[in-house]
Design a protein around this motif. Structure first.
Motif, short mmCIF file in Angstrom:
data_model
loop_
_atom_site.label_atom_id
_atom_site.label_comp_id
_atom_site.label_asym_id
_atom_site.label_seq_id
_atom_site.Cartn_x
_atom_site.Cartn_y
_atom_site.Cartn_z
N ILE A 18 0.78 -1.24 0.09
CA ILE A 18 0.00 -0.07 0.01
C ILE A 18 0.91 1.37 -0.14
CG2 ILE A 18 0.00 -0.07 2.69
CD1 ILE A 18 -2.77 1.04 -0.13
N ASN A 19 1.93 1.17 0.79
CA ASN A 19 2.92 2.39 0.74
C ASN A 19 3.52 2.70 -0.69
OD1 ASN A 19 2.59 2.97 3.45
ND2 ASN A 19 3.86 1.65 3.78
N ARG A 22 0.64 3.91 -3.00
CA ARG A 22 0.35 5.18 -2.61
C ARG A 22 1.33 6.35 -3.37
NH1 ARG A 22 0.03 7.60 3.77
NH2 ARG A 22 -0.77 9.57 3.27
N ARG A 23 2.56 6.05 -3.07
CA ARG A 23 3.57 6.99 -3.58
C ARG A 23 3.27 7.18 -5.12
NH1 ARG A 23 7.11 4.00 -0.36
NH2 ARG A 23 7.74 2.67 -1.77
N TRP A 25 0.17 6.85 -6.86
CA TRP A 25 -0.84 7.67 -7.11
C TRP A 25 -0.51 9.19 -6.80
CZ3 TRP A 25 -3.41 4.23 -2.94
CH2 TRP A 25 -3.60 5.11 -1.82
N GLU A 26 0.11 9.37 -5.40
CA GLU A 26 0.43 10.81 -5.34
C GLU A 26 1.41 11.49 -6.27
OE1 GLU A 26 1.86 10.41 -1.38
OE2 GLU A 26 -0.12 10.62 -0.49
N ASN A 32 -7.69 11.48 -4.64
CA ASN A 32 -8.40 10.67 -3.43
C ASN A 32 -8.42 9.35 -4.30
OD1 ASN A 32 -9.58 13.63 -2.81
ND2 ASN A 32 -9.30 12.35 -1.06
N ILE A 53 -5.40 5.89 5.89
CA ILE A 53 -4.90 7.22 4.83
C ILE A 53 -5.78 8.32 4.57
CG2 ILE A 53 -4.09 7.40 2.52
CD1 ILE A 53 -3.09 4.45 2.69
N SER A 55 -6.51 10.28 2.47
CA SER A 55 -7.06 10.51 0.85
C SER A 55 -7.65 9.21 0.43
CB SER A 55 -5.86 10.74 0.14
OG SER A 55 -5.03 9.66 0.09
N VAL A 56 -7.97 8.25 1.24
CA VAL A 56 -8.68 7.08 1.19
C VAL A 56 -10.03 7.32 1.63
CG1 VAL A 56 -8.93 4.60 1.19
CG2 VAL A 56 -6.61 5.54 0.62
N GLU A 223 -3.31 0.03 -11.00
CA GLU A 223 -3.23 0.72 -9.57
C GLU A 223 -3.57 1.99 -9.80
OE1 GLU A 223 0.86 2.29 -8.74
OE2 GLU A 223 1.40 0.57 -9.99
#
Length: 262
Positions: A18-19, A22-23, A25-26, A32, A53, A55-56, A223
């Motif tokens: 997940i980390n 997340r990197r 998508w950011e 979000n 998180i 933003s989720v 993703e």
């Protein structure tokens, strides 16, 4: 700032770090991501991740493939969890006849009963529903018509794969469509036709990750970062720029999901 929202993902899937995603998508300006429940085990997981998180956000419900597992206890759990501030819709719920015996009226009845039950939960709580439908459009339309008085809080047709004519029928229920990777496929002509003709106020973006990775990443694990490729294709089809699409789809999300605070 140009941003997009992935309104349908399965980021609690065990294949993800997940980390790491997340990197990704950011880095791709995905502001979000909505984590959607499908199986019973997902109910707690997507809500927990939404609190982990910022933003989720979570969307909870039971997929039609799990109709055999649905009971009063599960229904009560969904309704209880849905009071959480970060649970913004009931989904993905609906009908899926793709893998069942089409003559098996028992499993069809179970799917229909579960779908109707979850429509009623959403109505009681004032939440929108996110629909999954595959090879069951007639029964789906029959249920939506019969229970149209329960559809006052928003309807999202996830991974829309039907015709423009069906889209027009769904419009009377103020139904928005989730558009994902299929729109980029060479064999996605039907969806491309809908996306070209439909009202832009009815479009939201999704990945359905880890499934349906768009071109140029088709065949890979999908993703949220890949929403950018979906957006680019829609812009090409509609002859608009990315800022126009970003503004329109983000505004659509805010209208459709009143509990969303992104």
């Amino acid at each position: 700032m140009l941003t997009f929202i992935d309104t349908h993902s399965h980021i609690t899937d065990s294949r993800y770090d997940i980390n790491e995603i997340r990197r990704h998508w950011e880095a791709n300006n995905i502001s979000n991501v909505f984590a959607v429940c499908a199986e019973v085990k997902d109910l707690d997981e997507v809500v927990a991740l939404a609190h982990q998180i910022d933003s989720v956000y979570a969307i909870i419900g039971l997929h039609p493939d799990d109709a055999d597992k649905y009971n009063d206890e599960i229904a009560n759990k969904i309704e209880t969890l849905a009071h959480d501030d970060k649970v913004i819709a009931i989904g993905e719920i609906g009908l899926d006849y793709h893998y069942i015996d089409r003559n098996d009226e028992n499993i069809k009845r179970k799917q229909k009963d579960m779908f109707i039950s979850q429509i009623k939960i959403a109505n009681r709580l004032g939440l929108p529903i996110m629909i999954h439908e595959r090879d069951a459009i007639k029964d789906m339309l029959d249920i939506l018509e019969e229970y149209k008085d329960y559809l006052n809080n928003g309807v999202i047709f996830h991974c829309f794969s039907e015709s423009y004519e069906t889209y027009k029928i769904l419009s009377k229920y103020n139904c928005a469509i989730g558009v994902g990777g299929v729109v980029t496929f060479s064999n996605g002509k039907k969806l491309q036709d809908v996306v070209t003709k439909c009202n832009i106020d009815d479009i939201i973006l999704e990945t359905d990750c880890p499934y349906l990775s768009p071109e140029p990443n088709r065949g890979e694990t999908n993703e949220p970062a890949n929403i950018v490729h979906v957006a680019e294709k829609i812009c090409s089809l509609r002859c608009i720029d990315m800022t126009t699409l970003s503004n329109a789809t983000n505004n659509n999300v805010r209208r459709l999901f009143p509990k969303f605070r992104g």
